[in-house]
Scaffold this motif. Structure first.
Motif, PDB file in Angstrom:
ATOM      1  N   ARG A 549     -58.710  35.344 -27.663  1.00 56.76           N
ATOM      2  CA  ARG A 549     -58.311  35.076 -29.048  1.00 56.76           C
ATOM      3  C   ARG A 549     -58.681  36.263 -29.953  1.00 56.76           C
ATOM      4  O   ARG A 549     -57.921  36.641 -30.842  1.00 56.76           O
ATOM      5  CB  ARG A 549     -59.003  33.801 -29.524  1.00 56.76           C
ATOM      6  CG  ARG A 549     -58.473  33.329 -30.889  1.00 56.76           C
ATOM      7  CD  ARG A 549     -59.173  32.056 -31.325  1.00 56.76           C
ATOM      8  NE  ARG A 549     -58.946  30.992 -30.360  1.00 56.76           N
ATOM      9  CZ  ARG A 549     -59.897  30.239 -29.819  1.00 56.76           C
ATOM     10  NH1 ARG A 549     -61.152  30.462 -30.184  1.00 56.76           N
ATOM     11  NH2 ARG A 549     -59.619  29.293 -28.943  1.00 56.76           N
ATOM     12  N   LEU A 550     -59.853  36.885 -29.714  1.00 54.91           N
ATOM     13  CA  LEU A 550     -60.252  38.057 -30.509  1.00 54.91           C
ATOM     14  C   LEU A 550     -59.240  39.191 -30.337  1.00 54.91           C
ATOM     15  O   LEU A 550     -58.881  39.870 -31.304  1.00 54.91           O
ATOM     16  CB  LEU A 550     -61.645  38.546 -30.091  1.00 54.91           C
ATOM     17  CG  LEU A 550     -62.845  37.691 -30.527  1.00 54.91           C
ATOM     18  CD1 LEU A 550     -64.125  38.180 -29.842  1.00 54.91           C
ATOM     19  CD2 LEU A 550     -63.016  37.760 -32.043  1.00 54.91           C
ATOM     20  N   GLU A 553     -55.254  37.689 -31.429  1.00 53.76           N
ATOM     21  CA  GLU A 553     -55.022  37.303 -32.826  1.00 53.76           C
ATOM     22  C   GLU A 553     -55.541  38.336 -33.833  1.00 53.76           C
ATOM     23  O   GLU A 553     -54.977  38.472 -34.919  1.00 53.76           O
ATOM     24  CB  GLU A 553     -55.688  35.953 -33.089  1.00 53.76           C
ATOM     25  CG  GLU A 553     -55.067  34.815 -32.281  1.00 53.76           C
ATOM     26  CD  GLU A 553     -55.725  33.476 -32.549  1.00 53.76           C
ATOM     27  OE1 GLU A 553     -56.657  33.474 -33.414  1.00 53.76           O
ATOM     28  OE2 GLU A 553     -55.343  32.476 -31.935  1.00 53.76           O
ATOM     29  N   HIS A 554     -56.579  39.041 -33.467  1.00 48.13           N
ATOM     30  CA  HIS A 554     -57.202  39.947 -34.464  1.00 48.13           C
ATOM     31  C   HIS A 554     -57.343  41.389 -33.969  1.00 48.13           C
ATOM     32  O   HIS A 554     -57.831  42.234 -34.712  1.00 48.13           O
ATOM     33  CB  HIS A 554     -58.586  39.412 -34.847  1.00 48.13           C
ATOM     34  CG  HIS A 554     -58.519  38.035 -35.433  1.00 48.13           C
ATOM     35  ND1 HIS A 554     -58.136  37.785 -36.741  1.00 48.13           N
ATOM     36  CD2 HIS A 554     -58.800  36.808 -34.859  1.00 48.13           C
ATOM     37  CE1 HIS A 554     -58.172  36.485 -36.961  1.00 48.13           C
ATOM     38  NE2 HIS A 554     -58.570  35.850 -35.822  1.00 48.13           N
ATOM     39  N   ASP A 561     -63.920  48.034 -32.774  1.00 48.55           N
ATOM     40  CA  ASP A 561     -62.931  47.328 -33.587  1.00 48.55           C
ATOM     41  C   ASP A 561     -63.562  46.448 -34.662  1.00 48.55           C
ATOM     42  O   ASP A 561     -62.844  45.833 -35.457  1.00 48.55           O
ATOM     43  CB  ASP A 561     -62.035  46.475 -32.685  1.00 48.55           C
ATOM     44  CG  ASP A 561     -61.204  47.330 -31.739  1.00 48.55           C
ATOM     45  OD1 ASP A 561     -60.961  48.512 -32.111  1.00 48.55           O
ATOM     46  OD2 ASP A 561     -60.845  46.880 -30.644  1.00 48.55           O
ATOM     47  N   LEU A 582     -64.062  44.135 -40.185  1.00 48.13           N
ATOM     48  CA  LEU A 582     -63.326  45.164 -39.457  1.00 48.13           C
ATOM     49  C   LEU A 582     -63.641  46.550 -40.039  1.00 48.13           C
ATOM     50  O   LEU A 582     -64.156  46.673 -41.158  1.00 48.13           O
ATOM     51  CB  LEU A 582     -61.834  44.877 -39.544  1.00 48.13           C
ATOM     52  CG  LEU A 582     -61.405  43.479 -39.043  1.00 48.13           C
ATOM     53  CD1 LEU A 582     -59.896  43.326 -39.137  1.00 48.13           C
ATOM     54  CD2 LEU A 582     -61.875  43.252 -37.621  1.00 48.13           C
ATOM     55  N   HIS A 586     -61.663  44.952 -43.958  1.00 44.18           N
ATOM     56  CA  HIS A 586     -61.026  43.638 -43.913  1.00 44.18           C
ATOM     57  C   HIS A 586     -61.887  42.670 -43.108  1.00 44.18           C
ATOM     58  O   HIS A 586     -62.764  43.084 -42.342  1.00 44.18           O
ATOM     59  CB  HIS A 586     -59.631  43.746 -43.299  1.00 44.18           C
ATOM     60  CG  HIS A 586     -58.695  44.627 -44.089  1.00 44.18           C
ATOM     61  ND1 HIS A 586     -58.196  44.266 -45.317  1.00 44.18           N
ATOM     62  CD2 HIS A 586     -58.191  45.870 -43.816  1.00 44.18           C
ATOM     63  CE1 HIS A 586     -57.421  45.217 -45.780  1.00 44.18           C
ATOM     64  NE2 HIS A 586     -57.398  46.229 -44.877  1.00 44.18           N
ATOM     65  N   ARG A 587     -61.581  41.421 -43.287  1.00 43.50           N
ATOM     66  CA  ARG A 587     -62.358  40.376 -42.596  1.00 43.50           C
ATOM     67  C   ARG A 587     -61.439  39.598 -41.633  1.00 43.50           C
ATOM     68  O   ARG A 587     -60.267  39.394 -41.919  1.00 43.50           O
ATOM     69  CB  ARG A 587     -62.975  39.403 -43.600  1.00 43.50           C
ATOM     70  CG  ARG A 587     -63.921  40.078 -44.574  1.00 43.50           C
ATOM     71  CD  ARG A 587     -64.441  39.096 -45.598  1.00 43.50           C
ATOM     72  NE  ARG A 587     -65.309  39.751 -46.595  1.00 43.50           N
ATOM     73  CZ  ARG A 587     -65.888  39.129 -47.594  1.00 43.50           C
ATOM     74  NH1 ARG A 587     -65.675  37.828 -47.771  1.00 43.50           N
ATOM     75  NH2 ARG A 587     -66.651  39.786 -48.426  1.00 43.50           N
ATOM     76  N   ALA A 588     -62.030  39.184 -40.523  1.00 42.66           N
ATOM     77  CA  ALA A 588     -61.273  38.405 -39.518  1.00 42.66           C
ATOM     78  C   ALA A 588     -61.984  37.071 -39.297  1.00 42.66           C
ATOM     79  O   ALA A 588     -63.140  37.040 -38.845  1.00 42.66           O
ATOM     80  CB  ALA A 588     -61.184  39.188 -38.208  1.00 42.66           C
ATOM     81  N   ASP A 589     -61.285  36.005 -39.653  1.00 38.80           N
ATOM     82  CA  ASP A 589     -61.827  34.645 -39.466  1.00 38.80           C
ATOM     83  C   ASP A 589     -61.313  34.133 -38.114  1.00 38.80           C
ATOM     84  O   ASP A 589     -60.158  33.737 -37.954  1.00 38.80           O
ATOM     85  CB  ASP A 589     -61.357  33.741 -40.604  1.00 38.80           C
ATOM     86  CG  ASP A 589     -62.029  32.370 -40.553  1.00 38.80           C
ATOM     87  OD1 ASP A 589     -62.886  32.188 -39.660  1.00 38.80           O
ATOM     88  OD2 ASP A 589     -61.684  31.542 -41.404  1.00 38.80           O
ATOM     89  N   VAL A 590     -62.163  34.203 -37.122  1.00 40.68           N
ATOM     90  CA  VAL A 590     -61.783  33.872 -35.744  1.00 40.68           C
ATOM     91  C   VAL A 590     -62.235  32.440 -35.436  1.00 40.68           C
ATOM     92  O   VAL A 590     -63.418  32.106 -35.630  1.00 40.68           O
ATOM     93  CB  VAL A 590     -62.420  34.859 -34.748  1.00 40.68           C
ATOM     94  CG1 VAL A 590     -61.964  34.553 -33.321  1.00 40.68           C
ATOM     95  CG2 VAL A 590     -62.080  36.294 -35.137  1.00 40.68           C
TER      96      VAL A 590
END
Length: 737
Positions: A549-550, A553-554, A561, A582, A586-590
């Motif tokens: 998923r990491l 999706e991101h 990364d 990141l 930016h931010r990644a909501d996993v």
């Protein structure tokens, strides 16, 4: 000796020369020096007196017994051979009989004269003189005023010898002026000497600092080099001769000066020694001190020679005076007055023409009218004698009108004849000319007063102009020094800034290399992070699905990364979550990544970083250092070029200032010459008018006229003399037969 632009020749040390001179029969080639006996030290080695670029040995010739000072060179001197050969040739031409004293020593430059090792080197062979330095002589004789005064005069004569032959010693000071037992000077150390053949070359030294002008530079090299030193030494000698106590008061034992030091010239306002001499009661001392103070801030080429301080030879009191020239130049002798001497060009004596003619003393020619007049006078006399006898016989009474008539007729005829004579006509013309000339000539008294007034005004203007000329020269010199000072200040300021920047290049180089290494290390760590996949060694709690998923999706596949995480508050579930940060911020909501798993991922990333840092490079390669080194070298070259440009700009500014000074002096000289010519012409005009006034006075018969303006008795007598013609008769009357 080596080319100025090529590699400089290496010379032996003083110790190497001393070792070679232990065997003078082997090391010397010159017959006077071959086998010479050297003066030895207590250790049995040749004694050397070492200087800046040479060692001097005392050698006694085995061939002649003459003692010599031999200078052996230890350092390269530009144009050394050319200089010494020129000096040696010039001194050899001096006739000892034409010098004031035997100050010149034998001086010979010998090429390839001494062998040291396998090479031959030049030496300078000079006569040895038994004498003491000037300061040592003054230590012993300063109380003898007469001796010191005589020494001062001999020093002035020495400087006159040098100047007359276009020579300058270059370093006149107490150590190079030796006083022999007979009280005459010997001049030593000719290394910095200037002779005409060396014109155009630069100097090799600046001379002893306590005897040189503050404005003397390394490039100064000419016949005027000794002028300031000469004034300083002459002042010291004359001051000691006038007041021997000054030696103990201003001189220090073993001091490298006589009475004044460098500080006295550079800062005269705070100079104790100079102030003492300026305030001295002896007028000669104070005047010389004032002269030295004024010369300290004048360019060398403007300094006067020392000879101007000493009066020229005076005419002996027993010489026969030249009698004054006879003629019209003596006052009251009918010519120009005495004060006109020197203001009017000498002219041959001439007799001024005058329209006044002497009274004729008689008639010198006979005319028909004269004969008629004589005949009438004879007839009248006869009639006068006969009529008294004839008339009574004729019965007519004697009448006086009848008797007077013949005489009146004769007198009338005589008067008419006289009025028609050439002499009478000429006398009337002369009288008319004199009367006209007297009318044209002005009053000589008034003319003389006007001339005196004009001359007084002219002389005052001339005095002002002559006084303004040296002031204008001083102003030009002051402007020149101000320009030099400003140029030097700007040069110093710019060079200081450039030197500061050059000194800072080392720190900039270190910093640039450190930054380059840090960039290299950072790139290495980033590369290691980019190669470390999360899927290869996922942290605890992060399973394959979460890893997929990491990535899907991101885009988070490696440790490069993401950089960290931040906690967030989940309001729906009233719980705390986390988002990954990141590289771009930016931010990644996993989904599935909470605070614990986010912290595990960040801890895993730190381990990767620590492992990379441990293996990162610690130095830069030559290729990596090269851009930094090239940049620093380029900047250093630019600064060096700028420094050279600043020196060149300063030289140009100094040259321009000197050019302005020279042009200004030339302009002043031209204007002064032109004004002097005008003044001479004006004085000649005054002389001409003076002569005219004298002639006018002669025409008037006396230097003054009466208040009424009419002629005085003497003038009336001259007029009467012109009006009167002698009554001498040209023909004597003979008795009638």
């Amino acid at each position: 000796m080596g080319s100025p632009t090529g590699p400089q020749r290496q010379f032996p040390s003083g110790a190497a020369y001393a070792e070679a001179l232990q065997h003078t029969r082997l090391c010397f080639q010159h017959p006077e020096l071959k086998g010479a006996r050297a003066e030895l030290t207590g250790l049995g080695l040749p004694r050397a007196v070492s200087g800046a670029f040479a060692s001097v040995f005392s050698l006694t010739s085995a061939a002649s017994g003459q003692r010599y000072a031999v200078k052996c060179f230890t350092r390269h001197v530009p144009d050394q051979e050319q200089r010494y050969e020129a000096i040696s040739s010039r001194l050899a031409l001096l006739d000892p009989a034409g010098l004031s004293q035997p100050w010149k020593l034998g001086f010979e430059y010998l090429t390839d004269a001494v062998r040291v090792g396998n090479d031959l080197y030049p030496v300078l062979k000079m006569d040895w003189i038994d004498a003491v330095t000037l300061s040592a002589w003054l230590d012993a004789h300063h109380a003898d005023r007469s001796a010191v005064s005589g020494l001062a005069d001999r020093f002035e004569a020495l400087t006159r010898d040098l100047s007359a032959h276009g020579i300058a010693h270059g370093d006149l000071q107490h150590g190079n002026l030796l006083v022999a037992s007979d009280g005459t000077f010997r001049l030593v150390d000719y290394d910095g000497m200037y002779v005409p053949a060396l014109a155009g070359l630069g100097g090799t030294e600046r001379g002893h600092r306590n005897y040189q002008s503050p404005l003397r530079g390394s490039d100064d090299f000419g016949a005027e080099l000794d002028r300031f030193s000469a004034w300083v030494i002459f002042l010291s000698l004359k001051a000691i001769a006038a007041d021997p106590a000054l030696w103990n008061r201003l001189h220090e034992p073993s001091g490298e000066f006589l009475l004044l030091t460098e500080e006295d010239f550079t800062s005269p306002a705070g100079s104790t020694g100079l102030r003492t001499l300026l305030a001295h009661t002896d007028r000669t001392v104070s005047d010389l001190a004032e002269q030295v103070r004024s010369l300290a801030f004048q360019p060398l080429e403007l300094l006067p020679p020392l000879a101007r301080a000493v009066p020229g030879p005076r005419t002996s009191a027993t010489a026969s005076p030249t009698p004054p020239a006879a003629g019209p130049t003596a006052p009251g002798a009918g010519g120009l007055p005495g004060w006109m001497s020197g203001h009017l060009a000498e002219q041959p004596a001439t007799t001024p023409a005058t329209p006044v003619t002497a009274s004729p003393d008689g008639f010198h020619t006979r005319t028909a009218l004269d004969v008629v007049a004589v005949v009438l006078w004879c007839l009248a006399l006869m009639a006068t004698l006969l009529l008294p006898l004839v008339l009574p016989l004729a019965g007519s009474p004697a009448a006086s009108p009848v008797l007077v008539a013949p005489l009146a007729l004769a007198a009338t005829a005589t008067a008419f004849a006289r009025s028609r004579r050439t002499e009478r006509v000429r006398s009337r013309a002369d009288l008319a000319a004199l009367t006209k000339q007297l009318a044209q000539v002005g009053d000589p008294v008034k003319a003389a007063a006007k001339l005196r007034k004009e001359r007084t005004k002219f002389e005052a203007a001339e005095t002002h102009r002559q006084a303004a000329y040296p002031r204008a020269q001083d102003e030009l010199t002051a402007q020149y020094h101000a320009a030099l000072k400003d140029t030097e200040q700007r040069r110093t300021r710019k060079l200081r800034d450039i030197a500061k920047k050059i000194d800072g290049l080392s720190e900039e180089r270190r910093r640039a290399l450190a930054e380059a290494l840090a960039d290299k290390q950072s790139a290495y760590v980033q590369a290691q992070l980019a190669r470390r996949l999360v899927a290869q060694s996922p942290p605890h709690g992060v399973g394959p699905k979460l890893v997929a998923r990491l990535a899907d999706e991101h885009g988070i596949r490696t440790a490069a990364d993401f950089t960290g995480y931040r906690t967030v508050q989940n309001s729906s579930y009233n719980s705390t979550g986390a988002v990954l940060v990141l590289p771009g911020g930016h931010r990644a909501d996993v989904r599935g990544i909470g605070e614990a798993k986010a912290a595990a991922l960040v801890a895993w990333r730190r381990e990767v970083i620590a492992s990379a840092v441990a293996r990162q490079p610690t130095t830069l390669s030559s290729a990596e250092q090269q851009p930094v080194e090239q940049n620093i070298a380029h900047r250093r070259d630019r600064l060096t070029t700028r420094r050279t440009a600043v020196e060149s700009e300063a030289d140009t500014a100094r040259t321009q200032a000197k050019k302005r000074l020279e042009e200004g002096r030339e302009q002043l000289a031209r204007e002064n010459t032109t004004a002097g010519d005008r003044a001479r012409r004006q004085r000649q005009e005054f002389s001409r008018r003076t002569a005219e006034i004298q002639q006018s006075s002669a025409l008037h018969g006396a230097p003054h006229r009466r208040p009424g303006g009419g002629p005085k008795p003497a003038e009336r007598a001259d007029l009467r003399a012109l009006r009167t013609v002698s009554v001498q008769r040209p023909v004597r009357c003979r008795a009638a037969s």
